[in-house]
Design an enzyme around this catalytic site. Sequence first.
Site, PDB file in Angstrom:
ATOM      1  N   HIS A   1       3.428  -8.773  -2.872  1.00  0.00           N
ATOM      2  CA  HIS A   1       3.424  -7.693  -1.886  1.00  0.00           C
ATOM      3  C   HIS A   1       2.304  -6.697  -2.187  1.00  0.00           C
ATOM      4  O   HIS A   1       1.615  -6.230  -1.275  1.00  0.00           O
ATOM      5  CB  HIS A   1       4.776  -6.985  -1.888  1.00  0.00           C
ATOM      6  CG  HIS A   1       4.858  -5.845  -0.925  1.00  0.00           C
ATOM      7  ND1 HIS A   1       4.978  -6.016   0.432  1.00  0.00           N
ATOM      8  CD2 HIS A   1       4.814  -4.503  -1.128  1.00  0.00           C
ATOM      9  CE1 HIS A   1       5.017  -4.841   1.035  1.00  0.00           C
ATOM     10  NE2 HIS A   1       4.908  -3.901   0.113  1.00  0.00           N
ATOM     11  N   TYR A   2       2.129  -6.380  -3.465  1.00  0.00           N
ATOM     12  CA  TYR A   2       1.058  -5.475  -3.893  1.00  0.00           C
ATOM     13  C   TYR A   2      -0.309  -6.038  -3.498  1.00  0.00           C
ATOM     14  O   TYR A   2      -1.157  -5.329  -2.937  1.00  0.00           O
ATOM     15  CB  TYR A   2       1.146  -5.271  -5.400  1.00  0.00           C
ATOM     16  CG  TYR A   2      -0.052  -4.616  -6.031  1.00  0.00           C
ATOM     17  CD1 TYR A   2      -0.310  -3.260  -5.856  1.00  0.00           C
ATOM     18  CD2 TYR A   2      -0.918  -5.353  -6.835  1.00  0.00           C
ATOM     19  CE1 TYR A   2      -1.412  -2.654  -6.448  1.00  0.00           C
ATOM     20  CE2 TYR A   2      -2.012  -4.762  -7.436  1.00  0.00           C
ATOM     21  CZ  TYR A   2      -2.260  -3.410  -7.239  1.00  0.00           C
ATOM     22  OH  TYR A   2      -3.360  -2.826  -7.822  1.00  0.00           O
TER      23      TYR A   2
END
Length: 211
Positions: free
Chosen positions: A129-130
């Site tokens: 996600h990062y």
Amino acid sequence: MKVFQIGAAGGVGRRLACLLVQRGDQVSGMYRRPEQADTVHDSGAAPIAGDLISDTVEQLAEKMIGHDAVAFSARAHGTDMDQTTAIDGTGLQKAAQAAEHAGAKRFVLVSVFPEALRGAAEPSAGFEHYAAAKKEADAYLAGTGLDWVIVRPGTLTHEQGTGLVTAGPAVVYGDVPRDDVAAFIAGALSEPEVNRQIVELTRGEDRSGGP
């Protein structure tokens, strides 16, 4: 040059502030938590309270007025996905909009190497996600009218810098000391002819003080 730092209390940010102040630049360092104010002050930067999440674009722009450039090295540091989105994603978008409103044309963003942790057997959902948030932020910044440079360092280490890096639009993945990332950003900020470029960065054989 007057530089506004976002992420000024971080590992790269405080090193960058020291370098900029040493060469005679005026640096303002934005901090979110009260305990970070001393870290920013000790680096030589002027501490400015601010929050990428709660501040509006207009509030951020007011802090940036009078600055020539913005250096963005903030990140959510492994917190939950909502925080990652708010800081690394939406936060970058708000900062870029604020820089345009404030007339701070130069914008250097610390992003992430595309191959980061791709050797792991099962990359975590949080890291994926990062990485996705960082890529979206890169794309957003690239679509602005700012004189931007996106720096994608390899795995950051605490080793003492060597003053040497490998830098280019596509380099083989590796690690790089935070010292050398900060030195590279300091150089990039003072090289206006280098703009609208994505630079991948690892340890290497080229001088780290700029592209």
